[in-house]
Design a protein around this motif. Structure first.
Motif, PDB file in Angstrom:
ATOM      1  N   UNK A   1       0.848  -1.187   0.000  1.00  0.00           N
ATOM      2  CA  UNK A   1       0.000   0.000   0.000  1.00  0.00           C
ATOM      3  C   UNK A   1       0.888   1.243   0.000  1.00  0.00           C
ATOM      4  N   UNK A   2       1.186   1.737  -1.190  1.00  0.00           N
ATOM      5  CA  UNK A   2       2.067   2.894  -1.305  1.00  0.00           C
ATOM      6  C   UNK A   2       1.336   4.134  -1.807  1.00  0.00           C
ATOM      7  N   UNK A   3       0.019   4.153  -1.662  1.00  0.00           N
ATOM      8  CA  UNK A   3      -0.755   5.328  -2.044  1.00  0.00           C
ATOM      9  C   UNK A   3      -0.580   6.460  -1.050  1.00  0.00           C
ATOM     10  N   UNK A   4      -0.946   7.652  -1.472  1.00  0.00           N
ATOM     11  CA  UNK A   4      -0.806   8.832  -0.616  1.00  0.00           C
ATOM     12  C   UNK A   4      -2.116   9.233   0.064  1.00  0.00           C
ATOM     13  N   UNK A   5      -3.207   8.546  -0.296  1.00  0.00           N
ATOM     14  CA  UNK A   5      -4.513   8.864   0.281  1.00  0.00           C
ATOM     15  C   UNK A   5      -5.232   7.576   0.652  1.00  0.00           C
ATOM     16  N   UNK A   6      -6.300   7.702   1.437  1.00  0.00           N
ATOM     17  CA  UNK A   6      -7.103   6.530   1.786  1.00  0.00           C
ATOM     18  C   UNK A   6      -7.708   5.913   0.522  1.00  0.00           C
ATOM     19  N   UNK A   7      -8.202   6.752  -0.379  1.00  0.00           N
ATOM     20  CA  UNK A   7      -8.817   6.247  -1.606  1.00  0.00           C
ATOM     21  C   UNK A   7      -7.826   5.474  -2.465  1.00  0.00           C
ATOM     22  N   UNK A   8      -6.615   5.994  -2.608  1.00  0.00           N
ATOM     23  CA  UNK A   8      -5.636   5.316  -3.467  1.00  0.00           C
ATOM     24  C   UNK A   8      -5.213   3.979  -2.877  1.00  0.00           C
ATOM     25  N   UNK A   9      -5.095   3.892  -1.556  1.00  0.00           N
ATOM     26  CA  UNK A   9      -4.735   2.617  -0.939  1.00  0.00           C
ATOM     27  C   UNK A   9      -5.879   1.608  -1.033  1.00  0.00           C
ATOM     28  N   UNK A  10      -7.113   2.094  -0.883  1.00  0.00           N
ATOM     29  CA  UNK A  10      -8.262   1.194  -1.031  1.00  0.00           C
ATOM     30  C   UNK A  10      -8.304   0.642  -2.458  1.00  0.00           C
ATOM     31  N   UNK A  11      -8.015   1.495  -3.426  1.00  0.00           N
ATOM     32  CA  UNK A  11      -8.020   1.080  -4.835  1.00  0.00           C
ATOM     33  C   UNK A  11      -6.945   0.042  -5.120  1.00  0.00           C
ATOM     34  N   UNK A  12      -5.773   0.225  -4.552  1.00  0.00           N
ATOM     35  CA  UNK A  12      -4.684  -0.742  -4.731  1.00  0.00           C
ATOM     36  C   UNK A  12      -5.131  -2.129  -4.276  1.00  0.00           C
ATOM     37  N   UNK A  13      -5.771  -2.182  -3.108  1.00  0.00           N
ATOM     38  CA  UNK A  13      -6.189  -3.468  -2.537  1.00  0.00           C
ATOM     39  C   UNK A  13      -7.319  -4.115  -3.333  1.00  0.00           C
ATOM     40  N   UNK A  14      -8.299  -3.320  -3.737  1.00  0.00           N
ATOM     41  CA  UNK A  14      -9.457  -3.899  -4.430  1.00  0.00           C
ATOM     42  C   UNK A  14      -9.083  -4.417  -5.815  1.00  0.00           C
ATOM     43  N   UNK A  15      -8.294  -3.646  -6.565  1.00  0.00           N
ATOM     44  CA  UNK A  15      -7.901  -4.077  -7.914  1.00  0.00           C
ATOM     45  C   UNK A  15      -6.998  -5.299  -7.867  1.00  0.00           C
ATOM     46  N   UNK A  16      -6.101  -5.313  -6.914  1.00  0.00           N
ATOM     47  CA  UNK A  16      -5.195  -6.457  -6.749  1.00  0.00           C
ATOM     48  C   UNK A  16      -5.987  -7.744  -6.554  1.00  0.00           C
ATOM     49  N   UNK A  17      -6.957  -7.704  -5.647  1.00  0.00           N
ATOM     50  CA  UNK A  17      -7.736  -8.898  -5.329  1.00  0.00           C
ATOM     51  C   UNK A  17      -8.693  -9.276  -6.453  1.00  0.00           C
ATOM     52  N   UNK A  18      -9.334  -8.284  -7.068  1.00  0.00           N
ATOM     53  CA  UNK A  18     -10.301  -8.575  -8.129  1.00  0.00           C
ATOM     54  C   UNK A  18      -9.628  -9.227  -9.341  1.00  0.00           C
TER      55      UNK A  18
ATOM     56  N   UNK B   1     -11.480  -1.679   1.914  1.00  0.00           N
ATOM     57  CA  UNK B   1     -11.675  -0.573   2.848  1.00  0.00           C
ATOM     58  C   UNK B   1     -10.301  -0.101   3.290  1.00  0.00           C
ATOM     59  N   UNK B   2     -10.045   1.182   3.192  1.00  0.00           N
ATOM     60  CA  UNK B   2      -8.846   1.732   3.809  1.00  0.00           C
ATOM     61  C   UNK B   2      -9.308   2.837   4.738  1.00  0.00           C
ATOM     62  N   UNK B   3      -8.999   2.698   5.984  1.00  0.00           N
ATOM     63  CA  UNK B   3      -9.511   3.651   6.963  1.00  0.00           C
ATOM     64  C   UNK B   3      -8.453   3.987   7.991  1.00  0.00           C
ATOM     65  N   UNK B   4      -8.689   5.065   8.706  1.00  0.00           N
ATOM     66  CA  UNK B   4      -7.723   5.462   9.710  1.00  0.00           C
ATOM     67  C   UNK B   4      -8.203   6.629  10.543  1.00  0.00           C
TER      68      UNK B   4
ATOM     69  N   UNK C   1      -2.129  13.069  11.973  1.00  0.00           N
ATOM     70  CA  UNK C   1      -1.548  11.734  12.058  1.00  0.00           C
ATOM     71  C   UNK C   1      -2.376  10.919  13.043  1.00  0.00           C
ATOM     72  N   UNK C   2      -2.357   9.585  12.975  1.00  0.00           N
ATOM     73  CA  UNK C   2      -1.572   8.736  12.069  1.00  0.00           C
ATOM     74  C   UNK C   2      -2.095   8.662  10.633  1.00  0.00           C
ATOM     75  N   UNK C   3      -3.347   9.041  10.384  1.00  0.00           N
ATOM     76  CA  UNK C   3      -3.857   9.080   9.013  1.00  0.00           C
ATOM     77  C   UNK C   3      -3.744   7.762   8.284  1.00  0.00           C
ATOM     78  N   UNK C   4      -3.172   7.799   7.075  1.00  0.00           N
ATOM     79  CA  UNK C   4      -3.070   6.569   6.272  1.00  0.00           C
ATOM     80  C   UNK C   4      -2.099   5.557   6.889  1.00  0.00           C
ATOM     81  N   UNK C   5      -1.364   5.978   7.901  1.00  0.00           N
ATOM     82  CA  UNK C   5      -0.423   5.070   8.567  1.00  0.00           C
ATOM     83  C   UNK C   5      -1.002   4.498   9.862  1.00  0.00           C
ATOM     84  N   UNK C   6      -2.307   4.619  10.035  1.00  0.00           N
ATOM     85  CA  UNK C   6      -2.946   4.191  11.284  1.00  0.00           C
ATOM     86  C   UNK C   6      -2.644   2.744  11.645  1.00  0.00           C
TER      87      UNK C   6
END
Length: 203
Positions: free
Chosen positions: A49-66, A76-79, A88-93
Motif C-alpha cells: 500500500x504505497x498510495x498517498x490517500x485513503x482512496x488510493x490505498x483502497x483502490x490498490x487493494x481492491x484491484x489487486x484482489x479482483x 476498505x482503507x480507513x484510519x 496523524x496517524x492518518x493513512x499510517x494508522x
C-alpha cells in the motif's frame, strides 16, 4: 446505466481485508444474501500500500484482489486523523500498531504524543475509503468520515483498532463502548457505504 448497478446481481463478493473487525463490519453493512470471501480463502498476499490517500490505498487493494480472483472486490482503507498531531496517524494508522497489528501499541503512541502537547482531548475523525473493483480493472471509490474527539483512558471492549479512545460527535461513549448496532449507523464506514447503497438490491 452506471456500471455499479451490476452489483444488484452479484452473488459473491471478496472483501479485501484480513482484519477480522473490518471484515465483520463490512458484512454487517452489506446485503445478507451475498456470499463473502476473504483474501485468505484464495491465499492472497497483501499488496504493498504505497498510495498517498485513503482512496488510493483502497483502490490498490481492491484491484489487486479482483484481478487475481475474478470476483468483484470491495476494499476498505480507513484510519484516524488527530488534529493536534497534524492529522496523524492518518493513512499510517495500521502501521502504528506494528507488524503484529497490536493496537495497544498504537494507542499508547497516540497517548504519549498528545500528553507531551497537553492535548489529550484533541479533535479527531475516522476516515473510511471504500473501493469497488471489477476483474477487468474498473474501480470506483467513495469516502466517508465521522467527527469526534480523542478521550483517555481507553474504554470499552466491543470495538477494534482505535475505537477505545474515540468518542463520536454527539455521544458520550467511545466506539468500543456503544456496540456494533449503533456504531454501524453512525460510523465512517457506514457513511461511505451510504453512497453506494443504491447500487445493491437490498431486501
Amino acid at each position: 446505466m452506471h456500471r455499479l448497478y451490476l452489483l444488484k446481481k452479484v452473488q459473491k463478493l471478496l472483501l479485501a481485508t484480513n482484519n477480522p473487525g473490518k471484515f465483520r463490519e463490512l458484512k454487517e453493512i452489506l446485503p445478507k444474501k451475498i456470499k463473502y470471501f476473504k483474501p485468505k480463502d484464495f491465499r492472497l498476499r497483501e499488496p504493498i500500500e504505497n498510495g498517498k490517500t485513503f482512496k488510493s490505498n483502497a483502490k490498490i487493494k481492491s484491484l489487486y484482489a479482483a484481478k487475481r480472483t475474478g470476483l468483484v472486490c470491495i476494499s476498505d482503507d480507513s484510519g484516524l486523523e488527530v488534529d493536534a498531531l497534524s492529522k496523524k496517524p492518518g493513512i499510517y494508522s495500521a502501521r502504528w500498531a506494528g507488524p503484529t497489528k497490536n493496537f495497544d501499541i498504537a494507542i499508547k503512541k497516540v497517548f504519549n504524543l498528545l500528553n507531551k502537547k497537553k492535548k489529550l482531548n484533541s479533535k479527531a475523525r475516522f476516515i473510511c475509503a471504500i473501493s469497488i473493483a471489477f476483474p477487468d480493472g474498473k474501480s470506483f471509490e467513495f469516502q466517508g468520515k465521522v467527527e469526534g474527539y480523542i478521550s483517555f483512558p481507553a474504554r470499552g471492549k466491543k470495538g477494534f483498532g482505535y475505537d477505545p479512545i474515540f468518542i463520536p460527535k454527539g455521544e458520550k461513549k467511545t466506539f468500543a463502548q456503544i456496540g456494533k448496532l449503533k456504531k454501524n449507523k453512525i460510523s465512517h464506514r457506514y457513511d461511505a457505504f451510504v453512497k453506494i447503497k443504491k447500487y445493491f438490491k437490498f431486501s
